[in-house]
Design a protein around this motif. Structure first.
Motif, PDB file in Angstrom:
ATOM      1  N   SER A  81       0.817  -1.219   0.000  1.00 46.56           N
ATOM      2  CA  SER A  81       0.000   0.000   0.000  1.00 46.56           C
ATOM      3  C   SER A  81       0.852   1.271   0.000  1.00 46.56           C
ATOM      4  N   ASN A  99       0.285   7.461  -3.264  1.00 47.96           N
ATOM      5  CA  ASN A  99      -0.805   6.497  -3.373  1.00 47.96           C
ATOM      6  C   ASN A  99      -2.100   7.180  -2.940  1.00 47.96           C
ATOM      7  N   VAL A 102      -5.202   3.296  -2.723  1.00 51.62           N
ATOM      8  CA  VAL A 102      -5.378   1.940  -3.241  1.00 51.62           C
ATOM      9  C   VAL A 102      -4.539   1.011  -2.373  1.00 51.62           C
ATOM     10  N   GLU A 103      -5.167  -0.038  -1.836  1.00 53.08           N
ATOM     11  CA  GLU A 103      -4.480  -0.912  -0.884  1.00 53.08           C
ATOM     12  C   GLU A 103      -4.313  -2.323  -1.423  1.00 53.08           C
ATOM     13  N   ASN A 105      -1.802  -3.886  -2.993  1.00 48.86           N
ATOM     14  CA  ASN A 105      -1.384  -3.897  -4.396  1.00 48.86           C
ATOM     15  C   ASN A 105      -0.399  -5.023  -4.675  1.00 48.86           C
ATOM     16  N   SER A 123      -5.181  -4.702  -7.416  1.00 49.08           N
ATOM     17  CA  SER A 123      -5.380  -4.587  -5.980  1.00 49.08           C
ATOM     18  C   SER A 123      -6.187  -5.754  -5.424  1.00 49.08           C
ATOM     19  N   GLY A 126     -10.699  -3.638  -1.789  1.00 47.59           N
ATOM     20  CA  GLY A 126     -12.016  -3.428  -2.403  1.00 47.59           C
ATOM     21  C   GLY A 126     -12.767  -4.728  -2.554  1.00 47.59           C
ATOM     22  N   ASP A 130      -9.279  -6.152  -8.173  1.00 51.52           N
ATOM     23  CA  ASP A 130      -9.598  -5.069  -9.088  1.00 51.52           C
ATOM     24  C   ASP A 130      -8.364  -4.506  -9.769  1.00 51.52           C
ATOM     25  N   VAL A 132      -7.336  -0.989 -11.182  1.00 53.27           N
ATOM     26  CA  VAL A 132      -7.761   0.407 -11.137  1.00 53.27           C
ATOM     27  C   VAL A 132      -6.711   1.256 -11.832  1.00 53.27           C
ATOM     28  N   LEU A 141      -6.874   8.835  -9.295  1.00 54.83           N
ATOM     29  CA  LEU A 141      -7.527   7.702  -9.947  1.00 54.83           C
ATOM     30  C   LEU A 141      -8.438   8.245 -11.040  1.00 54.83           C
ATOM     31  N   SER A 145     -12.078   1.134 -13.710  1.00 52.26           N
ATOM     32  CA  SER A 145     -11.599  -0.066 -13.019  1.00 52.26           C
ATOM     33  C   SER A 145     -12.260  -1.294 -13.624  1.00 52.26           C
TER      34      SER A 145
END
Length: 185
Positions: A81, A99, A102-103, A105, A123, A126, A130, A132, A141, A145
């Motif tokens: 992240s 960043n 977005v976590e 990754n 990622s 979420g 995903d 993104v 962003l 996605s």
């Protein structure tokens, strides 16, 4: 861990062990060599014919995800992240993009094919799997996605793996994809 190689039609070509590097999390391609990281500050340069590490250099950030930036002849890297770092072949930081939240990754793909330069981030956060899009210039962003699990029938607890973008898969088409680790039907 082995690298599994497949033809475009899905035919399994072979399995290869990377000699001189282990636990590679994501791969990048510069047109000649593969590059990968093992969630440490080392980037491994890998010969795609022999799967041997032929060179390695440092990174200011752990390399869990990696993408080759052909505009800057460098590598975008991140860990889980963290921010996104552009690293030169000498290991020196060229740029960094914060960043935007977005976590988890686990893969990156550099996109200079579909508009302004961007990163596609694979990622596990979420919905769990995903891709993104992050605009490099603005650091924001784009709102575009794709949930990879919508395209791949997986069982168990699938998780994000690497990411890629290419025009080589189908002539005239930009193909974006994310690899997942899962049990399949």
């Amino acid at each position: 861990a082995d690298i599994l190689k497949f033809a475009a039609d899905g035919t399994h070509i072979g399995s290869y062990t990377i000699s001189g590097g282990s636990n590679i999390r994501d791969l990048a391609w510069d047109g000649e060599y593969l590059y990968g990281g093992a969630a440490s500050t080392t980037i491994y340069q890998i010969d795609p014919e022999t799967f041997e590490v032929v060179n390695q250099f440092g990174s200011p950030e752990n390399v869990r995800a990696i993408a080759y930036d052909s505009n800057n002849d460098g590598f975008w890297v991140c860990d889980w992240s963290t921010d996104f770092w552009l690293v030169g072949r000498d290991g020196v930081m060229i740029d960094v993009v914060a960043n935007p939240g977005v976590e988890s990754n686990y893969g990156l793909a550099y996109d200079n094919l579909t508009g302004s330069p961007s990163l596609w981030i694979h990622s596990q956060g979420g919905s769990g799997d995903d891709l993104v899009q992050l605009d490099i210039g603005s650091g924001a962003l784009t709102g575009v996605s794709r949930n990879v699990l919508a395209d791949i029938p997986a069982q168990g607890a699938p998780i994000a793996g690497g990411a890629f973008i290419t025009t080589d898969y189908e002539a005239g088409i930009v193909t974006l994809g994310g690899l997942i680790q899962a049990d399949f039907n």
